[in-house]
Scaffold this motif. Sequence first.
Motif, short mmCIF file in Angstrom:
data_model
loop_
_atom_site.label_atom_id
_atom_site.label_comp_id
_atom_site.label_asym_id
_atom_site.label_seq_id
_atom_site.Cartn_x
_atom_site.Cartn_y
_atom_site.Cartn_z
N UNK A 84 0.83 -1.21 0.00
CA UNK A 84 0.00 0.00 0.00
C UNK A 84 0.87 1.27 0.00
N UNK A 85 1.86 1.26 -0.86
CA UNK A 85 2.76 2.42 -0.93
C UNK A 85 1.94 3.65 -1.35
N UNK A 86 2.14 4.76 -0.66
CA UNK A 86 1.39 5.99 -0.98
C UNK A 86 0.08 6.10 -0.22
N UNK A 87 -0.29 5.06 0.54
CA UNK A 87 -1.54 5.12 1.33
C UNK A 87 -1.20 5.29 2.80
N UNK A 88 -2.26 5.64 3.57
CA UNK A 88 -2.06 5.63 5.03
C UNK A 88 -2.19 4.19 5.52
N UNK A 89 -1.22 3.76 6.28
CA UNK A 89 -1.20 2.36 6.73
C UNK A 89 -0.99 2.32 8.24
N UNK A 90 -1.70 1.43 8.90
CA UNK A 90 -1.42 1.19 10.31
C UNK A 90 -1.18 -0.30 10.51
N UNK A 91 0.04 -0.62 10.96
CA UNK A 91 0.40 -2.00 11.25
C UNK A 91 -0.04 -2.32 12.67
N UNK A 92 -0.62 -3.48 12.85
CA UNK A 92 -0.91 -3.97 14.20
C UNK A 92 -0.12 -5.24 14.40
N UNK A 93 0.88 -5.18 15.27
CA UNK A 93 1.69 -6.36 15.57
C UNK A 93 1.21 -6.93 16.90
N UNK A 94 0.82 -8.18 16.91
CA UNK A 94 0.38 -8.86 18.13
C UNK A 94 1.52 -9.76 18.61
N UNK A 95 1.95 -9.53 19.82
CA UNK A 95 3.05 -10.32 20.35
C UNK A 95 2.96 -10.37 21.87
N UNK A 96 3.66 -11.36 22.45
CA UNK A 96 3.70 -11.41 23.92
C UNK A 96 4.89 -10.60 24.45
N UNK A 97 5.78 -10.13 23.52
CA UNK A 97 6.97 -9.38 23.95
C UNK A 97 7.10 -8.06 23.20
N UNK A 98 6.25 -7.08 23.55
CA UNK A 98 6.28 -5.81 22.79
C UNK A 98 7.67 -5.18 22.72
#
Length: 297
Positions: free
Chosen positions: A87-101
């Motif tokens: 999604x280059x050129x778009x607004x993107x929000x990554x959500x990373x789910x982990x037990x070790x932020x």
Amino acid sequence: MGVCPLARTPLLRDNFSGPLDPGARPEVLTCTSWGAPIIWDGTFDPDVAQQEAVQRNLTVGLTVFAVGRYLEKYLERFLETAEQHFMVGQRVVYYVFTERPAAVPRVPLGPGRRLRVERVARERRWQDVSMARMRALQAALGGRLGREARFVLCMDVDQHFSGAFGPEALAESVAQLHAWHYRWPQRRLPFERDARSAAALGPGEGDFYYHAAVFGGSVAALRRLRAHCARGLRRDRARGLEARWHDESHLNKFFWLHKPAKLLSPEFCWSPEIGRRAEIRRPRLLWAPKEYALLRS
Ligand code: U5P
């Protein structure tokens, strides 16, 4: 296969593919029996897709789980290549789910792109990690992710981007054709066939076998999907059952009952172990070789 009716219906109002040209790839199936487009390289115009998405001022969510050894092994490359291709050129929000932020790598992000880390509990069995994804996703969709993103794609972390993965992949509901199975006859597809399971498909049922490494859609559609899978998983567990391919089996049942509005060709999530195939022109995501013995021990 000249026309793909769903491409012109309200269901695909949010199409972002520009005018589709299914005829550009006569050697492959570009439209399902229910009229949903199957997006292959050459059937869409990436510039039009990009412009449409920019005009709509979209924010696209990308969720990924990185629990246990998957974090060190895959997350950095996944995010780095997403910055180059997703999604280059778009607004993107990554959500990373982990037990070790604290262990999440600090990948430099382009303008308009953010990364949020959500803490999840570490499950004991790898089957449960995979299934717990559905639960965590529901919480996020009902919370901040649901408020800030219009469309969300949910992906496995053990893969990396190798080509442009743009708004042509967005629609109300999106399913990924499984790279290993897209050429198989329907009767051999690895759906859950045990009639006691909530994920079971009867003989003759099942359109395509979809890969849980990539699925997506609007926030509302994903919440329905998630609720369906969670119900099925709970029901199976109460009966001491576990579907053949876990959450993927339930995902396949959902997409049999609620047909996806758009399908992504195997070019969007390809396994290099399959080798070269003429119809796979430009893979956009490549799976890492599965190293289960190492990762799941
Ligand atoms: N996953 C983890 N840790 C695990 C098992 C699975 O983070 O121990 C997540 C990864 O995002 C992985 C996905 O890509 O679930 C699907 O797992 P797999 O069944 O392909 O290994």
